[in-house]
Scaffold this motif. Structure first.
Motif, PDB file in Angstrom:
ATOM      1  N   LYS A 126       0.944  -1.154  -0.132  1.00 59.46           N
ATOM      2  CA  LYS A 126       0.135   0.106  -0.036  1.00 59.46           C
ATOM      3  C   LYS A 126       0.816   1.294  -0.052  1.00 59.46           C
ATOM      4  O   LYS A 126       0.404   2.261  -0.437  1.00 59.46           O
ATOM      5  N   ALA A 127       2.062   1.165   0.498  1.00 58.72           N
ATOM      6  CA  ALA A 127       3.055   2.467   0.303  1.00 58.72           C
ATOM      7  C   ALA A 127       3.262   2.955  -1.093  1.00 58.72           C
ATOM      8  O   ALA A 127       3.339   3.965  -1.376  1.00 58.72           O
ATOM      9  N   SER A 128       3.517   1.846  -1.796  1.00 60.52           N
ATOM     10  CA  SER A 128       3.890   2.082  -3.033  1.00 60.52           C
ATOM     11  C   SER A 128       2.900   2.186  -4.114  1.00 60.52           C
ATOM     12  O   SER A 128       2.795   2.217  -5.346  1.00 60.52           O
ATOM     13  N   ALA A 129       1.521   1.431  -3.575  1.00 61.57           N
ATOM     14  CA  ALA A 129       0.466   1.387  -4.457  1.00 61.57           C
ATOM     15  C   ALA A 129       0.818   0.179  -5.386  1.00 61.57           C
ATOM     16  O   ALA A 129       0.288   0.534  -6.749  1.00 61.57           O
ATOM     17  N   THR A 130       1.454  -0.972  -5.413  1.00 64.08           N
ATOM     18  CA  THR A 130       1.648  -1.826  -6.270  1.00 64.08           C
ATOM     19  C   THR A 130       1.612  -3.192  -5.893  1.00 64.08           C
ATOM     20  O   THR A 130       1.854  -3.492  -4.599  1.00 64.08           O
ATOM     21  N   PHE A 131       0.899  -4.137  -6.780  1.00 67.41           N
ATOM     22  CA  PHE A 131       0.973  -5.605  -6.698  1.00 67.41           C
ATOM     23  C   PHE A 131       2.306  -6.275  -6.458  1.00 67.41           C
ATOM     24  O   PHE A 131       3.173  -5.823  -7.430  1.00 67.41           O
ATOM     25  N   LEU A 187      -8.535 -23.260 -14.199  1.00 68.43           N
ATOM     26  CA  LEU A 187      -8.058 -22.093 -15.047  1.00 68.43           C
ATOM     27  C   LEU A 187      -7.373 -21.170 -14.142  1.00 68.43           C
ATOM     28  O   LEU A 187      -7.505 -21.129 -13.043  1.00 68.43           O
ATOM     29  N   THR A 188      -5.966 -21.002 -14.651  1.00 68.02           N
ATOM     30  CA  THR A 188      -5.114 -20.357 -13.528  1.00 68.02           C
ATOM     31  C   THR A 188      -4.601 -18.845 -14.435  1.00 68.02           C
ATOM     32  O   THR A 188      -4.779 -18.849 -15.535  1.00 68.02           O
ATOM     33  N   PHE A 189      -4.155 -17.955 -13.382  1.00 71.89           N
ATOM     34  CA  PHE A 189      -3.627 -16.962 -13.805  1.00 71.89           C
ATOM     35  C   PHE A 189      -2.511 -16.496 -12.781  1.00 71.89           C
ATOM     36  O   PHE A 189      -2.695 -16.621 -11.649  1.00 71.89           O
ATOM     37  N   VAL A 190      -1.228 -16.370 -13.350  1.00 71.79           N
ATOM     38  CA  VAL A 190       0.031 -15.853 -12.720  1.00 71.79           C
ATOM     39  C   VAL A 190       0.380 -14.478 -12.973  1.00 71.79           C
ATOM     40  O   VAL A 190       1.128 -14.602 -14.095  1.00 71.79           O
ATOM     41  N   MET A 191       0.664 -13.307 -12.253  1.00 68.46           N
ATOM     42  CA  MET A 191       1.171 -12.335 -12.448  1.00 68.46           C
ATOM     43  C   MET A 191       2.517 -12.280 -12.778  1.00 68.46           C
ATOM     44  O   MET A 191       3.265 -13.083 -11.935  1.00 68.46           O
ATOM     45  N   LYS A 192       3.292 -11.809 -13.755  1.00 71.53           N
ATOM     46  CA  LYS A 192       4.458 -11.709 -14.035  1.00 71.53           C
ATOM     47  C   LYS A 192       5.234 -10.279 -13.737  1.00 71.53           C
ATOM     48  O   LYS A 192       6.222 -10.256 -13.283  1.00 71.53           O
ATOM     49  N   LYS A 193       4.124  -9.416 -13.751  1.00 71.22           N
ATOM     50  CA  LYS A 193       4.723  -7.717 -13.595  1.00 71.22           C
ATOM     51  C   LYS A 193       3.829  -7.057 -13.496  1.00 71.22           C
ATOM     52  O   LYS A 193       2.539  -7.234 -14.049  1.00 71.22           O
ATOM     53  N   TYR A 194       3.818  -6.012 -12.526  1.00 68.82           N
ATOM     54  CA  TYR A 194       3.002  -4.851 -12.349  1.00 68.82           C
ATOM     55  C   TYR A 194       3.632  -3.697 -12.858  1.00 68.82           C
ATOM     56  O   TYR A 194       4.490  -3.326 -12.326  1.00 68.82           O
ATOM     57  N   GLU A 195       2.669  -3.056 -13.810  1.00 69.00           N
ATOM     58  CA  GLU A 195       3.264  -1.459 -14.129  1.00 69.00           C
ATOM     59  C   GLU A 195       2.272  -0.597 -13.464  1.00 69.00           C
ATOM     60  O   GLU A 195       1.302  -0.276 -13.955  1.00 69.00           O
ATOM     61  N   LYS A 196       2.845   0.130 -12.633  1.00 73.33           N
ATOM     62  CA  LYS A 196       2.026   1.437 -12.058  1.00 73.33           C
ATOM     63  C   LYS A 196       1.726   2.622 -12.918  1.00 73.33           C
ATOM     64  O   LYS A 196       2.751   3.090 -13.302  1.00 73.33           O
TER      65      LYS A 196
END
Length: 189
Positions: free
Chosen positions: A60-65, A102-111
């Motif tokens: 939450k400090a950087s607002a990123t996953f 059915l699956t989803f896996v995050m590789k990257k979050y771009e803020k």
């Protein structure tokens, strides 16, 4: 000596940057894993998955996953028509006996901002894995009865043909674009 101290400090900052992420658990009464697809090129059929699990680490400090993963049980598909749902489980669609999840896996979050971002990851559908990008709208964090809650939406579009999904169904009968709409509320662990 200064270089060693500076290198150690920098390595420590990089290593600890992920430590500030907080784990969240899905609040399934306020979460919906939804989709829609064109039928006969004139209307949309909507549906969702009723059984799913997820892993969320949000800083939450950087607002990123830092982590975003989900597993849906294909047999829980719901389009408000049991006959259609049963058909979707068959080998000409989801192949549920062979691929129950059915699956989803995050590789990257771009803020983009504190409220918006792009989630890049791998979606696996009926045995086919492809990179996809979802738009993230972060509703924020709220304190509810002494517990933190995180709210966000993920939206995107995938091509049925990219996943070789229902390859024998014409795009006149069933559109090629599948729109994803995921609404999430999660509780701090």
């Amino acid at each position: 000596m200064k270089k060693i101290l500076l290198s150690s400090l920098l390595a420590s900052c990089i290593f600890t940057s992920g430590l500030f992420a907080e784990e969240f658990v899905l609040d399934k009464t306020h979460t919906n894993i939804g989709f829609k697809i064109k039928h006969l090129q004139i209307s949309n059929v909507q549906g969702n998955f009723k059984e799913y699990n997820g892993a969320i680490d949000y800083d939450k400090a950087s607002a990123t996953f830092k982590k975003l993963e989900a597993t849906m049980q294909v047999a829980s598909i719901n389009t408000d028509n049991r006959t259609r749902d049963d058909h979707l489980l068959q080998d000409d669609f989801f192949k549920v006996k062979q691929y129950p999840e059915l699956t989803f896996v995050m590789k990257k979050y771009e803020k983009i901002s504190n409220e918006k971002g792009k989630v890049s990851g791998v979606l696996t559908l009926a045995g086919v894995s492809k990179d996809i990008v979802l738009d993230a709208d972060i509703g924020g964090i709220a304190d509810f009865k002494g517990k933190e809650k995180l709210g966000f939406s993920l939206n995107g579009k995938i091509k049925r043909s990219d996943f070789n999904f229902a390859p024998n169904t014409s795009t006149i009968t069933l559109g090629d674009d599948i729109h994803l709409n995921i609404e999430v509320e999660a509780n701090a662990k």
